[in-house]
Design an enzyme around this catalytic site. Structure first.
Site, mmCIF file in Angstrom:
data_model
loop_
_atom_site.group_PDB
_atom_site.id
_atom_site.type_symbol
_atom_site.label_atom_id
_atom_site.label_comp_id
_atom_site.label_asym_id
_atom_site.label_seq_id
_atom_site.Cartn_x
_atom_site.Cartn_y
_atom_site.Cartn_z
ATOM 1 N N CYS A 234 0.867 -1.181 0.000
ATOM 2 C CA CYS A 234 0.000 0.000 0.000
ATOM 3 C C CYS A 234 0.902 1.228 0.000
ATOM 4 O O CYS A 234 1.663 1.444 0.955
ATOM 5 C CB CYS A 234 -0.863 -0.026 1.256
ATOM 6 S SG CYS A 234 -1.900 1.420 1.476
ATOM 7 N N CYS B 234 -0.723 3.455 -6.646
ATOM 8 C CA CYS B 234 -1.644 2.884 -5.655
ATOM 9 C C CYS B 234 -1.969 1.478 -6.131
ATOM 10 O O CYS B 234 -2.270 1.276 -7.313
ATOM 11 C CB CYS B 234 -2.923 3.719 -5.576
ATOM 12 S SG CYS B 234 -4.267 2.925 -4.659
#
Ligand code: DGL
Length: 256
Positions: free
Chosen positions: A70, A182
């Site tokens: 992440c 992302c």
């Protein structure tokens, strides 16, 4: 040997997928913080708190290393995570370096996409300040893709109008590279590609992260004696529901 993978939600599955392919002899824990996703719309302090709770739990499961799959969590917490735990913690950051190096002489532009919080954070700003001497980097939030993917909506009807609107902010004919900063965005790679002129590259940090993990494990002489088994957790609760597991597995296959 068990390795932990962590993300705010399902985005990190895109990285786990590459890991399972590259290292099939390891067992994995995948922790999605589904109670608190999306991180990109929260404050830095909130996200740090969620990340520490999640990583405490993953470490308690006896993993030998953790991948913070992440970019948002990495940008706000990686330094402190490394101080807090003795096992290797592998983070992710938008692949600005290869994108900028590839385009420096070509005077083409690079669009770095990420969540709202990653874009606001000092870590990305510092990286860009260091690398982007020619000012060729443009920033673009694709935060809504996190919401769409968390509700398992991968339809063009939902994502394409949003993507068109967001990418219309830039002249795509002068763009050479789009960076997916992302892990959730990787699910929409083909839709993004269809919007870009021929020859524009899309890069993410997934494979690089897994190669890094492999190198670190080898350096520590930690070799797998597992079988690619994956145990899923939603915010600390083991996922027993087969339907959900099948959906996760389907997502992994969708990436091939
Ligand atoms: N998957 C995440 C990332 O790589 C975060 C998405 C979110 O929770 O907003 O940045």
């Amino acid at each position: 040997m068990k390795i932990g993978f962590f993300d705010s939600g399902i985005g990190g599955i895109t990285v786990l997928h590459d890991a399972v392919k590259m290292m099939p002899n390891v067992d994995y824990i995948y922790y999605a913080d589904t109670d608190n996703v999306p991180y990109g719309k929260k404050t830095k302090e909130e996200v740090r708190h969620f990340v520490f709770d999640a990583v405490d739990f993953i470490v308690s499961q006896g993993v030998k290393a953790i991948v913070i799959a992440c970019n948002t969590a990495t940008s706000v917490a990686i330094r402190d995570l490394r101080t807090r735990y003795s096992i290797p913690i592998i983070g992710m950051e938008p692949a600005v370096k290869p994108a900028v190096e590839k385009n420096r002489d070509a005077s083409k532009r690079v669009i770095v996409t990420a969540t709202d919080l990653t874009l606001k954070e000092e870590k990305l700003q510092n990286l860009i300040d260091k690398l982007d001497n020619e000012h060729i980097v443009d920033l673009l939030s694709l935060q809504e893709l996190v919401t769409f993917s968390e509700r398992f909506d991968f339809s063009e009807e939902t994502a394409m109008p949003y993507l068109k609107r967001q990418f219309s902010k830039y002249d795509l004919n002068s763009c050479d590279t789009v960076v997916l900063g992302c892990t959730h965005f990787t699910f929409y790679r083909n839709m993004i590609k269809s919007l870009l002129p021929e020859g524009v590259d899309i890069i993410d940090g997934n494979q690089g992260t897994v190669k890094n993990l492999k190198k670190i494990l080898e350096g520590l002489n930690l070799q797998g004696e597992g079988s690619g088994n994956i145990t899923f957790y939603n915010s600390g609760r083991k996922v027993e529901d087969e339907k959900q597991l099948t959906a996760y597995m389907g997502l992994l296959r969708r990436l091939d």
